[in-house]
Write a protein that holds these residues in place. Structure first.
Motif, short mmCIF file in Angstrom:
data_model
loop_
_atom_site.label_atom_id
_atom_site.label_comp_id
_atom_site.label_asym_id
_atom_site.label_seq_id
_atom_site.Cartn_x
_atom_site.Cartn_y
_atom_site.Cartn_z
N ARG A 159 0.82 -1.22 0.00
CA ARG A 159 0.00 0.00 0.00
C ARG A 159 0.85 1.26 0.00
NH1 ARG A 159 -4.15 -0.81 4.85
NH2 ARG A 159 -5.03 1.09 3.96
N LEU A 160 2.15 1.10 0.25
CA LEU A 160 3.01 2.28 0.36
C LEU A 160 3.56 2.75 -0.98
CD1 LEU A 160 5.03 1.29 3.53
CD2 LEU A 160 3.13 2.87 3.37
N THR A 181 4.27 10.23 -3.18
CA THR A 181 3.74 11.11 -2.13
C THR A 181 3.77 10.43 -0.77
OG1 THR A 181 2.28 12.21 -3.71
CG2 THR A 181 1.75 12.45 -1.38
N ARG A 182 3.34 9.16 -0.72
CA ARG A 182 3.30 8.49 0.58
C ARG A 182 4.71 8.25 1.11
NH1 ARG A 182 -1.22 4.46 0.53
NH2 ARG A 182 -2.34 6.44 0.64
N VAL A 185 5.76 11.44 2.63
CA VAL A 185 5.12 11.63 3.92
C VAL A 185 5.85 10.84 4.99
CG1 VAL A 185 3.03 11.16 5.25
CG2 VAL A 185 2.85 12.23 3.00
N SER A 225 -4.86 15.66 3.30
CA SER A 225 -4.05 14.61 2.67
C SER A 225 -3.02 14.07 3.65
CB SER A 225 -3.34 15.16 1.43
OG SER A 225 -2.53 14.16 0.83
N GLN A 234 -4.75 11.74 6.00
CA GLN A 234 -5.12 10.47 5.36
C GLN A 234 -3.90 9.57 5.17
OE1 GLN A 234 -4.52 9.32 1.96
NE2 GLN A 234 -5.80 7.49 2.27
N HIS A 235 -2.79 10.14 4.73
CA HIS A 235 -1.57 9.34 4.54
C HIS A 235 -1.07 8.80 5.88
CE1 HIS A 235 -0.91 9.80 0.29
NE2 HIS A 235 -1.00 11.12 0.36
N VAL A 263 -3.07 5.74 6.89
CA VAL A 263 -2.69 4.52 6.18
C VAL A 263 -1.37 3.98 6.73
CG1 VAL A 263 -2.00 3.58 3.94
CG2 VAL A 263 -3.97 5.11 4.10
N LEU A 264 -0.42 4.87 6.94
CA LEU A 264 0.88 4.45 7.48
C LEU A 264 0.74 3.85 8.87
CD1 LEU A 264 3.02 7.51 6.30
CD2 LEU A 264 3.08 5.18 5.37
#
Length: 345
Positions: A269-270, A274-275, A278, A301, A304-305, A308-309
């Motif tokens: 997912r990484l 951009t992620r 982050v 954003s 949200q990132h 997920v992380l």
């Protein structure tokens, strides 16, 4: 209640431990193993750890009762803010003078006699007046080197119940350190002491804490080491012997359930610039607003990132006042370093 008397000199010598203490986590985790509370956090860990144990608990139970005093020599410390790693801690434990070992085991035995007496009011507790006979039998069997079997049991227990979860433990301590570090930068040592968990209250010049007994601890210019702990719960812990270097072991905030250190398929997912940016921007810790500014993304954003992380086990998030503070877990740091592992204690 525990009252720690802090002079201005002591205040200037308050310091944060640089990492988890392997032996404090080992001993305190043994308390959690036998405690049925907090099953949401520790239930799965208890089941997994018990399945890996092979008789170590019986010997450890001889010197670490479910509650109350356990010998100070089991958790050696040194001057400064660097805790012992596992191997160095074991060597420090092995080097404990024999007279100190026996004196602290006598205290342990005397406490057990008092507990039995409390449960049998009006009856003389078995073994009273013969404290040496109440010493942990498992240790007394090997009189030539009474610490050898104990050290072996501690090491085996640590490998079964603590080491597999060390990255999560370390991430929790790092997150706590980030919060305390912010407080120190914003408000000095006064601000740092004022942000400790709710069971600890800074009422200058006294640091008060919920504690099983009424006790005063005078630092006398030695300062105080603050040691956050994943497995400490309910009340903080200090040494019984006031001549030892002053250490306050306290529970981290919102630790989450310990998870086995094993990456999973969610790392996919990484993928994406951009992620990755982050994750790199989080560095040694930042708020969501700071993360958005560093990574050049919007506040929504960044949030949200970070979410997920966090779900992927790469970031830990703690509340700091009205904002939240994000820090990297060891797995997140390892990913940024190209997969190089973070050393265990």
């Amino acid at each position: 209640m525990l009252r720690i008397h802090v002079s201005r000199l002591d205040l200037s010598r308050v310091r944060m431990a640089t990492r988890p203490d392997a032996l404090w986590e080992t001993i305190l985790s043994f308390h959690r193993l036998r405690d049925r509370r907090a099953s949401t956090v520790f239930g799965k860990w208890r089941t997994e750890s018990r399945a890996r144990l092979n008789g170590e608990a019986q010997l450890l139970a001889a010197v670490v009762p479910p509650r109350g005093y356990f010998p100070d020599f089991l958790t050696p410390s040194q001057e400064g803010a660097e805790p012992f790693g596992l191997d160095a801690g074991m060597e420090a434990l092995r080097d404990t003078p024999a007279d100190r070992v026996h004196a602290e085991l006598e205290l342990l035995a005397a406490g057990r006699v008092r507990q039995r007496a409390d449960r049998s009011v009006g009856q003389r507790a078995a073994g009273a007046g013969r404290t040496s006979a109440a010493l942990p039998a498992a240790l007394m069997e090997d009189r030539a080197e009474p610490l050898s079997r104990l050290i072996g049991a501690l090491r085996s227990y640590h490998h079964a119940a603590v080491e597999p979860y060390w990255p999560h433990i370390r991430a929790s301590i790092e997150a706590d350190r980030a919060v305390r570090g912010r407080a120190l930068l914003d408000g000095g040592a006064d601000g740092l002491l004022g942000t400790l968990p709710p069971m600890i209250r800074w009422r200058s010049p006294v640091l008060e804490a919920d504690y099983p007994v009424d006790r005063d601890l005078h630092l006398d210019g030695r300062g105080l080491l603050l040691q956050p702990s994943f497995f400490c719960r309910g009340t903080p812990v200090v040494y019984r012997d006031p001549s030892l270097p002053p250490v306050l072991v306290y529970p981290v905030t919102n630790p989450g359930a310990p998870v086995f250190a094993e990456p999973g398929p969610w790392l996919g997912r990484l993928v994406g610039h951009t992620r990755s940016a982050v994750l790199s921007s989080i560095g040694s810790g930042c708020t969501t607003s700071e993360l958005a500014r560093r990574a050049g993304v919007s506040l929504a954003s960044a949030s949200q990132h970070a979410s997920v992380l966090r779900e992927a086990g790469l970031v830990l998030t703690l509340r700091h006042g009205s904002s939240v503070l994000h820090t990297l877990t060891p797995l997140g740091g390892s990913l940024l370093r190209g997969g190089a592992p973070l050393a265990l204690p």
